[in-house]
Scaffold this active site. Sequence first.
Site, PDB file in Angstrom:
ATOM      1  N   HIS A  20      43.849  16.865 -75.843  1.00 37.39           N
ATOM      2  CA  HIS A  20      42.474  17.106 -75.414  1.00 37.39           C
ATOM      3  C   HIS A  20      41.696  15.792 -75.374  1.00 37.39           C
ATOM      4  CE1 HIS A  20      38.370  19.148 -76.201  1.00 37.39           C
ATOM      5  NE2 HIS A  20      38.616  19.089 -74.899  1.00 37.39           N
ATOM      6  N   HIS A 106      32.425   0.150 -60.369  1.00 38.21           N
ATOM      7  CA  HIS A 106      33.867  -0.092 -60.291  1.00 38.21           C
ATOM      8  C   HIS A 106      34.374  -0.954 -61.454  1.00 38.21           C
ATOM      9  CE1 HIS A 106      37.773  -0.218 -58.453  1.00 38.21           C
ATOM     10  NE2 HIS A 106      37.749  -1.539 -58.364  1.00 38.21           N
ATOM     11  N   TYR A 128      38.505   2.206 -53.152  1.00 42.90           N
ATOM     12  CA  TYR A 128      37.961   3.013 -54.256  1.00 42.90           C
ATOM     13  C   TYR A 128      38.596   4.399 -54.369  1.00 42.90           C
ATOM     14  CZ  TYR A 128      34.623  -0.770 -54.066  1.00 42.90           C
ATOM     15  OH  TYR A 128      34.056  -2.025 -54.046  1.00 42.90           O
ATOM     16  N   ALA A 129      39.814   4.543 -53.918  1.00 46.92           N
ATOM     17  CA  ALA A 129      40.527   5.821 -54.033  1.00 46.92           C
ATOM     18  C   ALA A 129      41.204   5.867 -55.399  1.00 46.92           C
ATOM     19  CB  ALA A 129      41.533   5.983 -52.897  1.00 46.92           C
ATOM     20  N   ASN A 130      40.382   6.068 -56.419  1.00 46.66           N
ATOM     21  CA  ASN A 130      40.829   6.066 -57.811  1.00 46.66           C
ATOM     22  C   ASN A 130      40.071   7.140 -58.570  1.00 46.66           C
ATOM     23  OD1 ASN A 130      42.253   3.388 -57.540  1.00 46.66           O
ATOM     24  ND2 ASN A 130      40.155   2.698 -57.214  1.00 46.66           N
TER      25      ASN A 130
END
Length: 139
Positions: A20, A106, A128-130
Amino acid sequence: MKKTKLLNASLSHHIATLGHTESLVICDAGLPISNQVERIDLALEAGVPGFLQTVDVVISEMFVEHAVVAKEIREKNPQIHDALLDSLRKLSEQQGNCIAVEYVEHEEFKVLSSESKVAVCTGEFSPYANIILYSGVPF
């Protein structure tokens, strides 16, 4: 052999052992990964596998409590951003929870990603594909 979407044994193991609030990063081909974070490099060539495809497969097995993305994705990559939010909305409905999405600069994203247990590197060649996905519990 598994019959679920996710076939990568190492990635499946990491998802199964997340506790968790522990996190997993799914990133484009350019995100720097800390040496302290285990890397699962799925990239084969530019665009393969794609970021969204990888997110969809990972969230098919992971109970997500919340997520973090870079603020810049909204302006620099709106198509990926909108599709990502749609995937998370659908997942929220399936899980019966509200997945909070937090936006950070970022540079802060890179710091937070260094605290994750594992980074899943895709062949995505768009900015920025994170995303950092934080594990929840289904109860």
